[in-house]
Design a protein around this motif. Structure first.
Motif, PDB file in Angstrom:
ATOM      1  N   VAL A 209      37.624  34.649  39.207  1.00  0.00           N
ATOM      2  CA  VAL A 209      37.109  35.824  38.498  1.00  0.00           C
ATOM      3  C   VAL A 209      38.217  36.856  38.362  1.00  0.00           C
ATOM      4  O   VAL A 209      39.039  37.025  39.263  1.00  0.00           O
ATOM      5  CB  VAL A 209      35.879  36.423  39.229  1.00  0.00           C
ATOM      6  N   PHE A 210      38.276  37.500  37.204  1.00  0.00           N
ATOM      7  CA  PHE A 210      39.046  38.723  37.005  1.00  0.00           C
ATOM      8  C   PHE A 210      38.048  39.791  36.551  1.00  0.00           C
ATOM      9  O   PHE A 210      37.163  39.500  35.745  1.00  0.00           O
ATOM     10  CB  PHE A 210      40.090  38.571  35.897  1.00  0.00           C
ATOM     11  N   ILE A 211      38.199  41.018  37.040  1.00  0.00           N
ATOM     12  CA  ILE A 211      37.440  42.152  36.517  1.00  0.00           C
ATOM     13  C   ILE A 211      38.406  43.022  35.722  1.00  0.00           C
ATOM     14  O   ILE A 211      39.490  43.346  36.196  1.00  0.00           O
ATOM     15  CB  ILE A 211      36.792  42.987  37.629  1.00  0.00           C
ATOM     16  N   GLN A 212      37.993  43.417  34.528  1.00  0.00           N
ATOM     17  CA  GLN A 212      38.861  44.197  33.644  1.00  0.00           C
ATOM     18  C   GLN A 212      38.168  45.492  33.230  1.00  0.00           C
ATOM     19  O   GLN A 212      36.940  45.569  33.159  1.00  0.00           O
ATOM     20  CB  GLN A 212      39.217  43.383  32.398  1.00  0.00           C
ATOM     21  N   SER A 213      38.985  46.497  32.916  1.00  0.00           N
ATOM     22  CA  SER A 213      38.447  47.757  32.421  1.00  0.00           C
ATOM     23  C   SER A 213      39.526  48.516  31.670  1.00  0.00           C
ATOM     24  O   SER A 213      40.707  48.460  32.028  1.00  0.00           O
ATOM     25  CB  SER A 213      37.932  48.623  33.570  1.00  0.00           C
ATOM     26  N   PHE A 214      39.115  49.267  30.626  1.00  0.00           N
ATOM     27  CA  PHE A 214      40.019  50.173  29.935  1.00  0.00           C
ATOM     28  C   PHE A 214      40.165  51.487  30.685  1.00  0.00           C
ATOM     29  O   PHE A 214      41.075  52.260  30.405  1.00  0.00           O
ATOM     30  CB  PHE A 214      39.526  50.452  28.507  1.00  0.00           C
ATOM     31  N   GLU A 215      39.267  51.764  31.617  1.00  0.00           N
ATOM     32  CA  GLU A 215      39.376  52.965  32.427  1.00  0.00           C
ATOM     33  C   GLU A 215      40.146  52.640  33.704  1.00  0.00           C
ATOM     34  O   GLU A 215      40.308  51.475  34.076  1.00  0.00           O
ATOM     35  CB  GLU A 215      38.011  53.559  32.721  1.00  0.00           C
ATOM     36  N   LEU A 233      43.179  47.083  31.481  1.00  0.00           N
ATOM     37  CA  LEU A 233      43.315  46.894  30.042  1.00  0.00           C
ATOM     38  C   LEU A 233      44.153  48.021  29.455  1.00  0.00           C
ATOM     39  O   LEU A 233      44.050  49.179  29.859  1.00  0.00           O
ATOM     40  CB  LEU A 233      41.939  46.850  29.382  1.00  0.00           C
ATOM     41  N   ILE A 234      44.978  47.663  28.474  1.00  0.00           N
ATOM     42  CA  ILE A 234      45.893  48.609  27.840  1.00  0.00           C
ATOM     43  C   ILE A 234      45.657  48.580  26.338  1.00  0.00           C
ATOM     44  O   ILE A 234      45.857  47.561  25.675  1.00  0.00           O
ATOM     45  CB  ILE A 234      47.361  48.249  28.129  1.00  0.00           C
ATOM     46  N   ASP A 235      45.220  49.703  25.802  1.00  0.00           N
ATOM     47  CA  ASP A 235      44.993  49.841  24.360  1.00  0.00           C
ATOM     48  C   ASP A 235      46.276  50.358  23.699  1.00  0.00           C
ATOM     49  O   ASP A 235      47.324  50.463  24.336  1.00  0.00           O
ATOM     50  CB  ASP A 235      43.825  50.794  24.128  1.00  0.00           C
ATOM     51  N   SER A 236      46.199  50.689  22.423  1.00  0.00           N
ATOM     52  CA  SER A 236      47.351  51.208  21.694  1.00  0.00           C
ATOM     53  C   SER A 236      47.990  52.358  22.462  1.00  0.00           C
ATOM     54  O   SER A 236      47.302  53.165  23.103  1.00  0.00           O
ATOM     55  CB  SER A 236      46.928  51.697  20.314  1.00  0.00           C
ATOM     56  N   ALA A 237      49.304  52.452  22.373  1.00  0.00           N
ATOM     57  CA  ALA A 237      50.063  53.380  23.214  1.00  0.00           C
ATOM     58  C   ALA A 237      49.609  54.822  23.090  1.00  0.00           C
ATOM     59  O   ALA A 237      49.641  55.586  24.068  1.00  0.00           O
ATOM     60  CB  ALA A 237      51.547  53.262  22.893  1.00  0.00           C
ATOM     61  N   GLU A 238      49.164  55.224  21.896  1.00  0.00           N
ATOM     62  CA  GLU A 238      48.792  56.628  21.685  1.00  0.00           C
ATOM     63  C   GLU A 238      47.400  56.958  22.225  1.00  0.00           C
ATOM     64  O   GLU A 238      47.036  58.141  22.357  1.00  0.00           O
ATOM     65  CB  GLU A 238      48.864  56.979  20.194  1.00  0.00           C
ATOM     66  N   ASN A 239      46.597  55.961  22.527  1.00  0.00           N
ATOM     67  CA  ASN A 239      45.241  56.201  23.026  1.00  0.00           C
ATOM     68  C   ASN A 239      45.247  56.478  24.526  1.00  0.00           C
ATOM     69  O   ASN A 239      46.239  56.247  25.220  1.00  0.00           O
ATOM     70  CB  ASN A 239      44.350  55.002  22.703  1.00  0.00           C
ATOM     71  N   LYS A 240      44.089  56.949  25.029  1.00  0.00           N
ATOM     72  CA  LYS A 240      43.983  57.309  26.439  1.00  0.00           C
ATOM     73  C   LYS A 240      42.767  56.653  27.075  1.00  0.00           C
ATOM     74  O   LYS A 240      41.729  56.513  26.422  1.00  0.00           O
ATOM     75  CB  LYS A 240      43.848  58.837  26.593  1.00  0.00           C
ATOM     76  N   ASP A 270      45.998  43.662  39.659  1.00  0.00           N
ATOM     77  CA  ASP A 270      46.859  42.480  39.711  1.00  0.00           C
ATOM     78  C   ASP A 270      47.562  42.204  38.393  1.00  0.00           C
ATOM     79  O   ASP A 270      48.440  41.344  38.333  1.00  0.00           O
ATOM     80  CB  ASP A 270      46.017  41.247  40.072  1.00  0.00           C
ATOM     81  N   GLY A 271      47.150  42.899  37.342  1.00  0.00           N
ATOM     82  CA  GLY A 271      47.761  42.618  36.052  1.00  0.00           C
ATOM     83  C   GLY A 271      47.289  43.600  35.001  1.00  0.00           C
ATOM     84  O   GLY A 271      46.466  44.481  35.266  1.00  0.00           O
ATOM     85  N   ILE A 272      47.831  43.412  33.803  1.00  0.00           N
ATOM     86  CA  ILE A 272      47.405  44.211  32.659  1.00  0.00           C
ATOM     87  C   ILE A 272      46.861  43.283  31.579  1.00  0.00           C
ATOM     88  O   ILE A 272      47.281  42.129  31.462  1.00  0.00           O
ATOM     89  CB  ILE A 272      48.544  45.080  32.092  1.00  0.00           C
ATOM     90  N   GLY A 273      45.921  43.815  30.804  1.00  0.00           N
ATOM     91  CA  GLY A 273      45.405  43.118  29.634  1.00  0.00           C
ATOM     92  C   GLY A 273      45.819  43.924  28.423  1.00  0.00           C
ATOM     93  O   GLY A 273      45.166  44.899  28.049  1.00  0.00           O
ATOM     94  N   ALA A 274      46.931  43.547  27.804  1.00  0.00           N
ATOM     95  CA  ALA A 274      47.589  44.392  26.818  1.00  0.00           C
ATOM     96  C   ALA A 274      47.202  44.051  25.383  1.00  0.00           C
ATOM     97  O   ALA A 274      47.110  42.874  25.015  1.00  0.00           O
ATOM     98  CB  ALA A 274      49.104  44.287  26.968  1.00  0.00           C
ATOM     99  N   TYR A 275      47.007  45.090  24.598  1.00  0.00           N
ATOM    100  CA  TYR A 275      46.867  44.948  23.151  1.00  0.00           C
ATOM    101  C   TYR A 275      48.101  44.208  22.634  1.00  0.00           C
ATOM    102  O   TYR A 275      49.233  44.577  22.947  1.00  0.00           O
ATOM    103  CB  TYR A 275      46.741  46.335  22.530  1.00  0.00           C
ATOM    104  N   LYS A 276      47.883  43.165  21.849  1.00  0.00           N
ATOM    105  CA  LYS A 276      48.981  42.250  21.540  1.00  0.00           C
ATOM    106  C   LYS A 276      50.117  42.890  20.753  1.00  0.00           C
ATOM    107  O   LYS A 276      51.269  42.457  20.858  1.00  0.00           O
ATOM    108  CB  LYS A 276      48.452  41.014  20.811  1.00  0.00           C
TER     109      LYS A 276
END
Length: 384
Positions: A209-215, A233-240, A270-276
Motif C-alpha cells: 500500500v501507498f497513501i498519497q495526498s496533495f496536502e 503528490l506534487i502539482d504544477s510548480a505554481e500551485n500550492k 517515502d516518495g513524491i507523485g509528480a505531475y509529469k
C-alpha cells in the motif's frame, strides 16, 4: 550496498527464475522495476473508480490500483475522484435526491451539484457510475449505469482476491481527497483510513500500500498514525497545497521540489507523485522536451518518484508524439521513474517491458519486492 544484497536475496528466493539485466539495476531508486499503477483502475476502458475498472487494471498488468477516497455522510470511505458526483454518477436522474443538489466551496472552488458527504452509503449504493469524459471516451459510455460506487473495503477485498487468483501481490494506492475540507465538516479521512488498513493487515513498510495526498499536513499526521509508505503528490510548480493556502504558508509545489523541499518531504514521506510535466516539460507548441533533473534530485534525497497521468488519447499526448502513447510512456521510464499512474495499464506494462528488456514473468515480483525495497529506504531515513 545493503539494498543491492537485499535485491539479490529477494530475487533468489522467488519461485520464478529470472536473470535480470544491468538495465534493471539502474535508473530507479531501488534498482527494481518501476511499478504500474492503475489510475482509478483501467479508466481508459471502463468508468473510473468501479470494481470493474480496478479488476480490468489488474488483468492488464497493474501492480497497484488507485482508489481516490472521499467520505459518505455516515463516515464510510468510498472511491470517487471528487466528492461532487454529478459528473461520475447518474445522481441527476434520481428524483428522490433532487433536493440534495447544492452549492459548496471545495478547496477554494465554487461547485454546484451533489456531494458524497450528503448521502449515506446505502443511498450512494443506489446510484450507478458513468463515464466522466464521454466526449473523449465515447466507447466507455456503453457501461454507463452498470456499476456501483465501491467502498475502500470492497477495493481491498478485490485486490486480495486477485492476488490469490493470480499468484502475485496486487497493491492499493489510496489518495485522501480534500482532507482539510473533510476535517472542517467533521468527517476526517485519516482515522477511518488507518483503521481500515490496519484491520486488513496493512500496517508495515512491507504492506502492499501507498497513501498519497496533495496536502502536506495530513501526510505528516498519517506518518504518526501508521507505518506504511506515504507519497507527497506534487502539482504544477505554481500551485500550492490547499492546507498551505489555509495556513498562510507561502510555499508552492515548486518550493517543495527544491533540494530543501525534497529533504523536508523525506522526513515524513517515502516518495513524491509528480505531475509529469515537471519531469519532462513541453514547449509552447506542446512538444516533449528534454527531462529535468527532478527524478535524480528526488532520488538523491532518498525519495521514490511516481508520476501522473499517462493516457493514450491524443488529447493528452505531446504534439510530437500523437498516436504514439507507448513512446511517451517509454521516454518517462527512461528517466529512472519508479512508478507510473496510467489510465491504460496495458500500455504502461508494454512500455516498461520494452524499456527494461526483461521477461514478462518478472512483473509477478513487482509489488512485493518494490514494497520491501521501500521499507529498507524508509528505515534508513528514520535512522538519520
Amino acid at each position: 550496498m545493503m539494498l543491492r544484497t537485499f535485491a539479490i536475496l529477494l530475487l533468489g528466493s522467488a519461485t520464478i527464475t529470472v536473470m535480470p539485466t544491468q538495465k534493471i539495476l539502474a535508473g530507479t531508486l531501488t534498482g527494481e522495476l518501476p511499478i504500474v499503477i492503475g489510475h482509478r483502475g483501467a479508466s481508459g476502458y471502463r468508468p473510473e473508480h468501479t470494481l470493474e475498472s480496478y479488476r480490468l487494471a489488474i488483468e492488464l498488468g497493474a501492480d497497484y490500483i488507485e482508489p481516490d477516497l472521499v467520505s459518505t455522510k455516515d463516515g464510510v470511505l468510498v472511491a470517487r475522484h471528487e466528492n461532487e458526483i454529478s459528473g461520475t454518477t447518474d445522481v441527476a436522474n434520481h428524483p428522490e435526491f433532487a433536493d440534495r443538489k447544492t452549492t459548496k466551496i471545495i478547496d477554494g472552488q465554487t461547485l454546484t451539484g451533489w456531494f458524497t458527504e450528503d448521502f449515506t452509503l446505502a443511498e450512494l449504493k443506489t446510484l450507478r457510475a458513468k463515464e466522466r469524459i464521454p466526449n473523449i471516451r465515447p466507447q466507455n459510455t456503453v457501461y454507463n449505469g452498470l456499476f456501483e460506487i465501491p467502498t475502500l473495503q470492497e477495493v481491498i477485498d478485490l485486490a486480495k482476491q486477485k492476488s490469490a487468483e493470480l499468484g502475485r501481490t496486487i497493491g492499493i494506492y489510496p489518495e485522501t481527497k480534500h482532507p482539510s475540507y473533510f476535517d472542517s465538516i467533521g468527517l476526517s479521512l485519516e482515522e477511518p483510513l488507518v483503521n481500515i488498513l490496519k484491520a486488513n493487515g496493512y500496517n508495515s513498510q512491507t504492506s502492499p500500500v501507498f497513501i498519497q495526498s496533495f496536502e502536506v499536513s495530513n501526510l505528516q499526521e498519517l506518518n504518526t498514525l501508521i507505518d506504511v509508505p506515504l507519497i507527497q503528490l506534487i502539482d504544477s510548480a505554481e500551485n500550492k497545497p490547499y492546507d498551505f493556502v489555509l495556513s498562510g504558508d507561502a510555499r508552492t509545489y515548486g518550493d517543495l521540489i527544491t533540494a530543501t523541499g525534497l529533504a523536508d518531504i523525506a522526513n515524513y514521506a517515502d516518495g513524491i507523485g509528480a505531475y509529469k510535466w515537471l519531469i519532462i516539460p513541453r514547449d509552447a507548441q506542446g512538444n516533449l522536451l528534454s527531462p529535468t533533473t527532478l527524478v535524480d534530485d528526488a532520488h538523491a534525497a532518498g525519495l521514490l518518484v511516481h508520476s501522473w497521468t499517462f493516457r493514450r488519447e491524443n488529447n493528452f499526448l505531446p504534439a510530437n508524439l500523437q498516436n504514439q502513447p507507448e513512446e511517451e510512456f517509454k521516454r518517462y521510464y527512461q528517466t529512472g521513474l519508479d512508478g507510473m499512474f496510467s489510465d491504460n495499464p496495458d500500455i504502461a506494462f508494454a512500455a516498461r517491458a520494452a524499456v527494461y528488456g526483461v521477461p514478462e514473468p518478472l512483473t509477478l515480483l513487482g509489488a512485493g519486492t518494490a514494497m520491501a525495497f521501500g521499507a529498507a529506504f524508509k528505515r534508513k531515513l528514520k535512522q538519520k
